[in-house]
Design a protein around this motif. Structure first.
Motif, mmCIF file in Angstrom:
data_model
loop_
_atom_site.group_PDB
_atom_site.id
_atom_site.type_symbol
_atom_site.label_atom_id
_atom_site.label_comp_id
_atom_site.label_asym_id
_atom_site.label_seq_id
_atom_site.Cartn_x
_atom_site.Cartn_y
_atom_site.Cartn_z
ATOM 1 N N TYR A 152 43.958 44.043 35.623
ATOM 2 C CA TYR A 152 43.363 43.947 37.258
ATOM 3 C C TYR A 152 44.195 44.889 37.889
ATOM 4 C CZ TYR A 152 42.206 39.303 35.733
ATOM 5 O OH TYR A 152 41.834 38.200 34.869
ATOM 6 N N ASN A 153 43.494 45.348 38.938
ATOM 7 C CA ASN A 153 43.935 46.135 40.256
ATOM 8 C C ASN A 153 44.157 47.674 39.426
ATOM 9 O OD1 ASN A 153 43.932 45.121 41.762
ATOM 10 N ND2 ASN A 153 45.396 43.910 41.247
ATOM 11 N N VAL A 154 43.146 48.091 38.795
ATOM 12 C CA VAL A 154 43.049 49.488 37.863
ATOM 13 C C VAL A 154 42.737 50.292 38.878
ATOM 14 C CG1 VAL A 154 42.878 48.719 35.251
ATOM 15 C CG2 VAL A 154 40.667 49.369 36.613
ATOM 16 N N MET A 197 41.293 32.222 45.064
ATOM 17 C CA MET A 197 41.505 33.448 44.041
ATOM 18 C C MET A 197 41.634 32.987 42.729
ATOM 19 S SD MET A 197 42.863 36.364 43.196
ATOM 20 C CE MET A 197 43.211 37.406 42.224
ATOM 21 N N THR A 198 40.504 33.326 42.329
ATOM 22 C CA THR A 198 40.696 33.080 40.932
ATOM 23 C C THR A 198 41.416 32.900 39.946
ATOM 24 O OG1 THR A 198 39.382 34.452 40.121
ATOM 25 C CG2 THR A 198 38.136 33.031 40.631
ATOM 26 N N GLU A 199 41.859 32.067 38.684
ATOM 27 C CA GLU A 199 43.259 32.532 37.747
ATOM 28 C C GLU A 199 42.409 33.573 36.535
ATOM 29 O OE1 GLU A 199 45.195 29.819 34.710
ATOM 30 O OE2 GLU A 199 44.424 28.600 36.448
ATOM 31 N N ARG A 200 43.449 34.348 36.393
ATOM 32 C CA ARG A 200 43.619 35.959 36.102
ATOM 33 C C ARG A 200 43.679 35.386 34.252
ATOM 34 N NH1 ARG A 200 45.949 40.455 38.767
ATOM 35 N NH2 ARG A 200 44.964 40.493 40.840
ATOM 36 N N GLY A 225 36.427 40.566 47.636
ATOM 37 C CA GLY A 225 35.382 41.603 46.134
ATOM 38 C C GLY A 225 35.876 41.588 45.404
ATOM 39 N N VAL A 226 34.670 42.545 44.673
ATOM 40 C CA VAL A 226 35.883 42.332 42.979
ATOM 41 C C VAL A 226 37.370 43.069 42.720
ATOM 42 C CG1 VAL A 226 34.809 43.661 40.949
ATOM 43 C CG2 VAL A 226 33.120 42.788 42.570
ATOM 44 N N ILE A 227 37.832 42.266 41.979
ATOM 45 C CA ILE A 227 38.883 43.328 42.164
ATOM 46 C C ILE A 227 38.953 44.369 40.739
ATOM 47 C CG2 ILE A 227 41.360 43.120 41.082
ATOM 48 C CD1 ILE A 227 41.148 40.175 42.663
ATOM 49 N N ARG A 228 38.831 45.929 40.513
ATOM 50 C CA ARG A 228 38.899 46.257 39.327
ATOM 51 C C ARG A 228 39.237 46.185 38.245
ATOM 52 N NH1 ARG A 228 35.987 51.139 40.292
ATOM 53 N NH2 ARG A 228 37.028 51.119 42.784
ATOM 54 N N SER A 229 39.093 45.513 37.784
ATOM 55 C CA SER A 229 39.454 45.395 35.898
ATOM 56 C C SER A 229 39.243 45.735 34.929
ATOM 57 C CB SER A 229 39.382 43.946 36.221
ATOM 58 O OG SER A 229 40.277 43.436 37.576
ATOM 59 N N VAL A 250 38.246 38.199 38.414
ATOM 60 C CA VAL A 250 38.353 39.414 39.464
ATOM 61 C C VAL A 250 37.597 39.313 40.506
ATOM 62 C CG1 VAL A 250 37.792 40.769 37.471
ATOM 63 C CG2 VAL A 250 35.468 40.497 37.984
ATOM 64 N N TRP A 251 36.921 38.059 41.159
ATOM 65 C CA TRP A 251 36.412 37.988 42.712
ATOM 66 C C TRP A 251 37.494 37.754 43.283
ATOM 67 C CZ3 TRP A 251 32.395 39.733 45.216
ATOM 68 C CH2 TRP A 251 32.690 39.170 46.297
ATOM 69 N N GLY A 252 38.239 37.729 44.020
ATOM 70 C CA GLY A 252 39.161 37.721 45.372
ATOM 71 C C GLY A 252 40.098 38.508 46.092
ATOM 72 N N GLU A 253 40.684 37.937 46.906
ATOM 73 C CA GLU A 253 41.127 38.664 48.150
ATOM 74 C C GLU A 253 41.489 40.016 48.492
ATOM 75 O OE1 GLU A 253 44.623 36.401 50.943
ATOM 76 O OE2 GLU A 253 42.804 35.917 51.078
#
Length: 157
Positions: free
Chosen positions: A138-140, A1-4, A119-123, A106-109
């Protein structure tokens, strides 16, 4: 997971091709506020709903000084079909290498139906005229997110 990313962070610069192949950079928007939203895939039901919501509210956002840019891992040909089919009037950029997706966190588990995958975390982000993150969500949800964004930005009448 990349940093937010968080408000106050420098927005990671990007240069990506749009649906016509034209290179678009975050720095192109310097001096203006820009809404940068990340979505999983063009022409899927949720992403279509979200893109059409942005299209239908674009005049209100533009009138308030906000430009809109969408980014997904899709290739140019898929973006071009999506833009044409949905009559989208703002740039959609493709990041098939996922470097920008990772830089923006936004690229994560993800989990769906008991399966875990990347996948892409809708953000959605608002970048201020100086290139700093003003807002980060994040996660919208695909449905209703644009209306919530407009309310959060104080634009709702």
């Amino acid at each position: 997971m990349t940093e937010r990313l968080s408000p106050g962070d420098e927005a990671p610069e990007f240069t990506l091709p749009d649906s016509t192949g034209k290179e678009v950079s975050l720095s192109d928007f310097r001096g203006r506020s820009v809404v940068v939203y990340f979505y999983p895939a063009a022409s899927t039901p949720g992403c279509t709903k979200q893109a059409c919501d942005f299209r239908d509210n674009l005049a209100e956002l533009n009138d308030a000084g906000y430009q809109v840019v969408g980014i997904s891992p899709d290739k140019q040909a898929k973006l071009a079909k999506f833009v044409e089919h949905e009559e989208l009037t703002f740039p959609l950029l493709g990041d098939p290498e996922k470097g920008v997706l990772e830089a923006w966190g936004v690229w994560g588990e993800k989990r769906n139906y008991g399966k875990t995958y990347m996948g892409v975390i809708r953000s959605t982000f608002v970048v201020d005229p100086e290139g700093k993150i003003a807002n980060a969500w994040y996660n919208v949800r695909a449905t209703g997110h644009v209306a919530k964004l407009i309310r959060d930005l104080g634009l709702a009448s």
